[in-house]
Write a protein that holds these residues in place. Structure first.
Motif, PDB file in Angstrom:
ATOM      1  N   LEU A  88       0.679  -1.012  -0.054  1.00  0.00           N
ATOM      2  CA  LEU A  88      -0.167  -0.281  -0.246  1.00  0.00           C
ATOM      3  C   LEU A  88       0.887   1.018   0.087  1.00  0.00           C
ATOM      4  O   LEU A  88       2.037   1.143   0.869  1.00  0.00           O
ATOM      5  N   LEU A  89       1.040   2.454  -0.874  1.00  0.00           N
ATOM      6  CA  LEU A  89       1.383   3.228  -0.990  1.00  0.00           C
ATOM      7  C   LEU A  89       0.289   4.579  -0.307  1.00  0.00           C
ATOM      8  O   LEU A  89      -0.852   5.308  -0.538  1.00  0.00           O
ATOM      9  N   ASP A  90       0.908   5.286   0.156  1.00  0.00           N
ATOM     10  CA  ASP A  90      -0.111   6.667   0.717  1.00  0.00           C
ATOM     11  C   ASP A  90      -0.355   7.920   0.015  1.00  0.00           C
ATOM     12  O   ASP A  90       0.537   7.448  -1.700  1.00  0.00           O
ATOM     13  N   GLU A  91      -0.418   9.078  -0.142  1.00  0.00           N
ATOM     14  CA  GLU A  91      -0.859   9.907  -1.219  1.00  0.00           C
ATOM     15  C   GLU A  91       0.888  10.789  -1.866  1.00  0.00           C
ATOM     16  O   GLU A  91       0.986  10.862  -2.626  1.00  0.00           O
ATOM     17  N   ALA A  92       1.572  10.698  -0.407  1.00  0.00           N
ATOM     18  CA  ALA A  92       2.985  10.862  -0.841  1.00  0.00           C
ATOM     19  C   ALA A  92       3.563   9.883  -1.349  1.00  0.00           C
ATOM     20  O   ALA A  92       4.832   9.902  -1.840  1.00  0.00           O
ATOM     21  N   MET A  93       3.292   8.371  -1.914  1.00  0.00           N
ATOM     22  CA  MET A  93       3.770   7.474  -2.520  1.00  0.00           C
ATOM     23  C   MET A  93       4.361   6.887  -1.677  1.00  0.00           C
ATOM     24  O   MET A  93       6.038   6.331  -2.437  1.00  0.00           O
ATOM     25  N   ASN A  94       4.370   7.035  -0.780  1.00  0.00           N
ATOM     26  CA  ASN A  94       5.231   6.457   0.232  1.00  0.00           C
ATOM     27  C   ASN A  94       4.625   5.115   0.802  1.00  0.00           C
ATOM     28  O   ASN A  94       3.412   4.967   1.400  1.00  0.00           O
ATOM     29  N   ARG A  95       5.379   3.826   1.324  1.00  0.00           N
ATOM     30  CA  ARG A  95       5.323   2.451   1.369  1.00  0.00           C
ATOM     31  C   ARG A  95       4.809   2.686   2.635  1.00  0.00           C
ATOM     32  O   ARG A  95       5.298   3.325   3.688  1.00  0.00           O
ATOM     33  N   ILE A  96       3.401   1.844   2.905  1.00  0.00           N
ATOM     34  CA  ILE A  96       2.660   2.233   4.051  1.00  0.00           C
ATOM     35  C   ILE A  96       2.641   0.566   5.089  1.00  0.00           C
ATOM     36  O   ILE A  96       2.568  -0.884   4.357  1.00  0.00           O
ATOM     37  N   ALA A 154      -4.289   4.632   3.618  1.00  0.00           N
ATOM     38  CA  ALA A 154      -3.892   3.911   1.744  1.00  0.00           C
ATOM     39  C   ALA A 154      -4.453   5.048   0.741  1.00  0.00           C
ATOM     40  O   ALA A 154      -5.608   5.208   1.374  1.00  0.00           O
ATOM     41  N   ALA A 155      -3.772   5.628  -0.327  1.00  0.00           N
ATOM     42  CA  ALA A 155      -4.046   5.962  -1.818  1.00  0.00           C
ATOM     43  C   ALA A 155      -4.009   5.008  -2.861  1.00  0.00           C
ATOM     44  O   ALA A 155      -4.014   5.992  -3.667  1.00  0.00           O
ATOM     45  N   HIS A 156      -2.941   4.269  -2.713  1.00  0.00           N
ATOM     46  CA  HIS A 156      -3.251   2.828  -3.573  1.00  0.00           C
ATOM     47  C   HIS A 156      -2.403   1.543  -3.869  1.00  0.00           C
ATOM     48  O   HIS A 156      -2.049   1.400  -2.817  1.00  0.00           O
ATOM     49  N   GLY A 170       7.588   5.378 -12.216  1.00  0.00           N
ATOM     50  CA  GLY A 170       6.514   6.952 -11.414  1.00  0.00           C
ATOM     51  C   GLY A 170       5.058   6.080 -11.835  1.00  0.00           C
ATOM     52  O   GLY A 170       4.021   7.057 -11.165  1.00  0.00           O
ATOM     53  N   VAL A 171       4.608   5.110 -12.411  1.00  0.00           N
ATOM     54  CA  VAL A 171       2.959   5.310 -12.801  1.00  0.00           C
ATOM     55  C   VAL A 171       2.395   4.160 -12.054  1.00  0.00           C
ATOM     56  O   VAL A 171       3.062   2.425 -12.100  1.00  0.00           O
ATOM     57  N   CYS A 172       1.267   4.514 -11.356  1.00  0.00           N
ATOM     58  CA  CYS A 172       1.154   3.861 -10.716  1.00  0.00           C
ATOM     59  C   CYS A 172      -0.057   2.631 -11.099  1.00  0.00           C
ATOM     60  O   CYS A 172      -1.043   3.434 -12.287  1.00  0.00           O
ATOM     61  N   ALA A 173      -0.128   1.365 -11.619  1.00  0.00           N
ATOM     62  CA  ALA A 173      -0.838   0.401 -12.223  1.00  0.00           C
ATOM     63  C   ALA A 173      -1.753  -0.623 -11.837  1.00  0.00           C
ATOM     64  O   ALA A 173      -0.441  -0.771 -11.357  1.00  0.00           O
ATOM     65  N   ASN A 174      -2.540  -1.550 -12.174  1.00  0.00           N
ATOM     66  CA  ASN A 174      -3.222  -2.136 -11.600  1.00  0.00           C
ATOM     67  C   ASN A 174      -2.927  -3.376 -13.127  1.00  0.00           C
ATOM     68  O   ASN A 174      -3.753  -3.170 -14.011  1.00  0.00           O
TER      69      ASN A 174
END
Length: 475
Positions: A88-96, A154-156, A170-174
């Motif tokens: 999971l990533l937060d809004e700042a793209m950091n791992r949670i 989580a954001a992603h 740098g791109v989030c995709a599923n």
């Protein structure tokens, strides 16, 4: 000369394999290899996500050094891994939190607890995914009970290859094939099933639209370009390693069974539509997504994991896999058998002892030797493959004429011969690097170097040695 790079990461190791076409054949060069494995941290069995990221980058640096003068740096790179696990990533793209591994015990008992909220019969009808205690749907429910704040932040939601693709681009995709392993994707709609997400209390906003293998994510980020010394296009592979491996099967006709043999054994066929019937559910077959919306109708079998553990327990420096097979062959008359999918083999402290416990329960009270334990595992694996083939024939109504093995297990001549004997089918073994080859094939199709899947399979058949094992007559 155009080259393409496959980053193929399994549960025990990863590799960067450079591929190109020459004289109508696919050529491969391994440029980097590394160990992988889960470790205990913060009370869970976890993947080293930072270590994986660093290895992916180090492999790209090695690739830049390996490319011959007549070759170009890779046209593209794509990543595949095992299924079900995520970050999971937060809004700042950091791992949670940690990247908890599927063999962790947090999902023990979760399928039974979730039955009142989301009965498995309904879950299977919607997703077509077999019940495994480690499925992503159960991992997310367990996370919600243990650390709900992580889902709130989580954001992603990114599965492991999605995350590593994000690291590069740098791109989030599923990606579709890896998403299908989660038991969160509607099998027929091919989209995230919002009703399932609502039932388990997971926010739908963290999931991205599902994308197909072959699509481009983007170029390497400026930081990655600076780190590795070149730029390239990041593509989506069939990101579940089995989806890539199935593409590399050089099947001779439509009545072939596919077996991707590695840490796990995935045995099945390709279908145009998912099968989500009660009979299929009862036999625990799964309809996972494949490249170009094929369906990989298969069964998950414990696979070489059992042999890998026994080898480690006996001492890896003294026992290679050929020695394991020799020991098993020396005790070929041992009659003991186990169900290789018994949950006690998923993450035991000692695999040999786990096998012995189950053997005692099955009436074999005398402690087996190491050779007898290995014989039991080899024969039990082969017989589980035969049982799966019979189940496939019953449900699909087909009569199969061959079994095609790709992956590391295709090198195990003893297991391949046992499989031919008990299934009564000729076994075609190879290519060994099936997953990386399938990954490369999709990149080549996307770039126009190969026309389509059939062209790719024709090239693969011409490019790599295939060993044939024919059933021996029973004495």
């Amino acid at each position: 000369m155009k080259t393409y790079l496959a980053v193929d990461i399994g549960a025990s190791s990863g590799r960067h394999i450079l591929g190109w076409l020459a004289d109508g054949k696919m050529q491969l060069a391994e440029v980097y290899r590394f160990r992988n494995g889960a470790e205990h941290r913060n009370g869970h069995l976890c993947w080293d996500a930072d270590g994986l990221k660093n290895h992916v980058l180090e492999g790209l640096r090695a690739c830049a050094e390996h490319v011959a003068p007549e070759q170009e740096t890779p046209v593209s790179v794509a990543i595949d891994t095992w299924g079900v696990d995520f970050v999971l990533l937060d809004e700042a793209m950091n791992r949670i939190g940690d990247a908890v591994a599927y063999r962790d015990g947090r999902t023990a008992g979760v399928p039974e607890k979730l039955e009142a909220v989301l009965p498995f019969a309904e879950l299977y009808a919607r997703t077509g995914i077999q019940q495994q205690v480690y499925n992503t749907v159960y991992q997310l429910w367990a996370l919600r009970q243990e650390a709900p704040e992580q889902l709130e932040r989580a954001a992603h939601f990114l599965m492991m290859p999605d995350y590593l693709g994000f690291v590069l681009s740098g791109v989030c995709a599923n990606e579709y094939t890896i998403a299908s392993t989660s038991a969160l994707l509607n099998a027929r709609e091919k989209t995230w099933d919002t009703e399932i997400l609502r039932r388990i209390g997971v926010p739908a906003r963290i999931f991205h639209p599902v994308r197909m293998a072959g699509e481009a994510l983007g170029r390497l980020t400026p930081d990655v370009q600076s780190s590795v010394g070149f730029d390239t296009l990041v593509r989506l592979a069939p990101a579940h390693d089995t989806a890539s491996a199935f593409l590399a099967v050089p099947a001779r006709d439509e009545n072939a069974v596919f077996l991707s043999s590695g840490t796990w054994s995935l045995i099945g066929v390709e279908n145009p539509e998912p099968i989500t019937t009660a009979e299929s559910r009862a036999q625990n077959f799964t309809s996972e997504g494949g490249y170009q919306y094929r369906y990989r109708y298969l069964k998950n079998i414990m696979g070489l994991w059992m042999l890998q553990n026994i080898r480690r327990e006996l001492g890896q420096t003294r026992f290679d896999f050929e020695m394991l097979a020799w020991l098993a062959r020396s005790a070929a008359d041992y009659p003991g058998r186990v169900d290789v999918n018994d949950g006690r083999f998923l993450a035991p402290e000692n695999m040999q002892e786990a096998v012995r416990v189950v053997l005692r329960e099955n009436g074999f009270t005398e402690k087996p030797t190491a050779a007898q334990t290995l014989s039991c595992v080899y024969h039990s694996l082969a017989e589980s493959y035969a049982e799966a083939v019979r189940g496939l024939e019953k449900i699909t109504g087909k009569t199969f004429t061959s079994l095609n093995i790709v992956g590391g297990g295709s090198q195990d001549a003893y297991l391949n011969q046992l499989t031919a004997d008990v299934t009564g089918l000729p076994v075609y073994a190879g290519p060994t690097e099936g997953t990386a080859i399938g990954n490369l094939a999709v990149q080549m199709i996307a770039d126009g170097a190969l026309r389509d899947v059939q062209h790719a399979r024709d090239v693969i058949r011409a490019s790599f040695p295939i060993r044939v094992f024919t059933p021996r007559e029973k004495e």
